[in-house]
Design an enzyme around this catalytic site. Structure first.
Site, PDB file in Angstrom:
ATOM      1  CB  CYS A 135      -0.915  -0.010   1.222  1.00 57.11           C
ATOM      2  SG  CYS A 135      -1.874   1.495   1.378  1.00 57.11           S
ATOM      3  CB  CYS A 138      -0.516   2.421   4.102  1.00 61.84           C
ATOM      4  SG  CYS A 138      -2.017   1.786   3.410  1.00 61.84           S
ATOM      5  CG  ASP A 139       3.218   1.089   4.434  1.00 61.05           C
ATOM      6  OD1 ASP A 139       2.798   1.590   5.490  1.00 61.05           O
ATOM      7  OD2 ASP A 139       2.987  -0.083   4.091  1.00 61.05           O
TER       8      ASP A 139
END
Ligand code: NAP
Length: 312
Positions: A135, A138-139
């Site tokens: 992701c 997200c990261d």
């Protein structure tokens, strides 16, 4: 244990589930949506959505999810932060067991989405969250000024690789063939981006690192030549598999585990509909999922009306 009897229970809160909730709410069926793990589904993990009509400048994934939710709630849908873990489709009303209790539902709309597929190579599981990710939204931020590798050759790999260029010092896209599946616009954008590099005809065979990712072992599939690339991050975008384990043995599914629906989103069980990526191996778009959700809710509404007419 709380037990609730509802006319329409919707499993999953991605575009399919929330569009279904909007339509069922406007039909005054007081639908309940069980959010699952991720409110807004995978779309909420996307930084910017540029191809949902009505947003000429694009819209943030989480923001679009919130708008969907608000619109459904405005018409009476109830969105519960709850997770279904068992269904019984053998008799109506259908039973759904959740983390917080049990529901009986006259109709079910299943929109539990899909999960990223893993490469299944040594080191991948051990280093997930320590450099390996599925992701970018997200990261990606964790890889500011760092070297990142992306695996995959489809729209997801290109879109996410371009997103990661915001943070990383370089993004190397590794693909197992010479041709890409990704659309021309994304390919052109990526090929012209100064931070992007490409390694073709190559697979990653091992993820190496002790407490964090250090390097990847590579193999050229044409020559067999093996090599190593140092990297801080590995993002894997090689497709998705549907979240249908809960329905196995109760619903007709394809070999790949997608729920089989007809053109009215009906499954093989009366009053049970499926919408979005759980039933769609082809398109996987916010708009197509939302469309499927709307269709499922319209059909559920018609079905409930027919049932009422029969029993009155
Ligand atoms: P995809 O189109 O199925 O592409 C998956 C890619 O991963 C392919 O290039 C495939 O290689 C590669 N791959 C699969 N298994 C692999 C393995 N074990 N090792 C190495 N590489 C592997 O998946 P996607 O990119 O997630 O897209 C899925 C659908 O969503 C598509 O219809 C796409 O158009 C759509 N989508 C659209 C957008 C957008 O419109 N903005 C964004 C994201 C996704 P091969 O090519 O060799 O098979």
């Amino acid at each position: 244990m709380a037990e609730n009897h509802v006319k329409v229970l919707i499993l999953g809160s991605g575009p399919a589930g929330l569009a279904a909730a909007l339509y069922a709410a406007r039909a005054e069926l007081a639908p309940v949506v069980l959010t699952g793990m991720q409110l807004g589904g995978q779309a909420a993990l996307t930084h910017t959505i540029e191809n949902y009509p009505g947003f000429p400048e694009g819209v943030g994934g989480p923001q679009l999810g919130e708008l969907f939710q608000k619109q459904a709630e405005n018409f009476g849908a109830k969105v519960e932060f709850d997770m279904a873990h068992e269904v019984d489709l053998s008799q109506r009303p259908y039973t759904v067991k959740t983390d917080s209790g049990e529901y009986k539902a006259d109709t079910l709309i299943l929109s539990t989405g899909a999960n990223p597929i893993h490469l299944e190579i040594p080191g991948e599981v051990e280093l997930t969250g320590r450099g390996v990710s599925y992701c970018a939204t997200c990261d990606g931020w964790f890889f500011k000024d760092k070297k990142v590798v992306v695996v995959g050759g489809g729209d997801s790999a290109f879109e996410e690789a371009l997103f990661i260029t915001r943070y990383a010092s370089s993004v190397t896209l590794i693909h197992r063939r010479e041709e890409f599946r990704a659309g021309a616009i994304l390919q052109n954008r990526a090929k012209q981006h100064p931070k992007m590099n490409f390694i073709l005809d190559t697979v990653v065979t091992e993820v190496v690192g002790s407490d964090k990712l250090e390097s990847l072992k590579l193999k050229n599939v044409k020559t067999g030549a093996e090599s190593t690339i140092e990297t801080d991050g590995l993002f894997i975008f090689i497709g998705h598999s549907p979240n249908t384990q809960m329905f196995k043995g109760q619903l007709a599914m394809s070999d790949l585990g997608y729920v089989i629906v007809n053109d009215k989103m009906e499954t093989n069980v009366e009053g049970v509909y499926a919408a979005g990526e759980i039933a769609d191996p082809h398109f996987r778009q916010v708009i197509t999922s939302a469309g499927m959700g709307a269709a499922a809710a319209i059909q559920a509404t018609r079905y409930l009306e027919e049932q009422e007419a029969v029993h009155s």
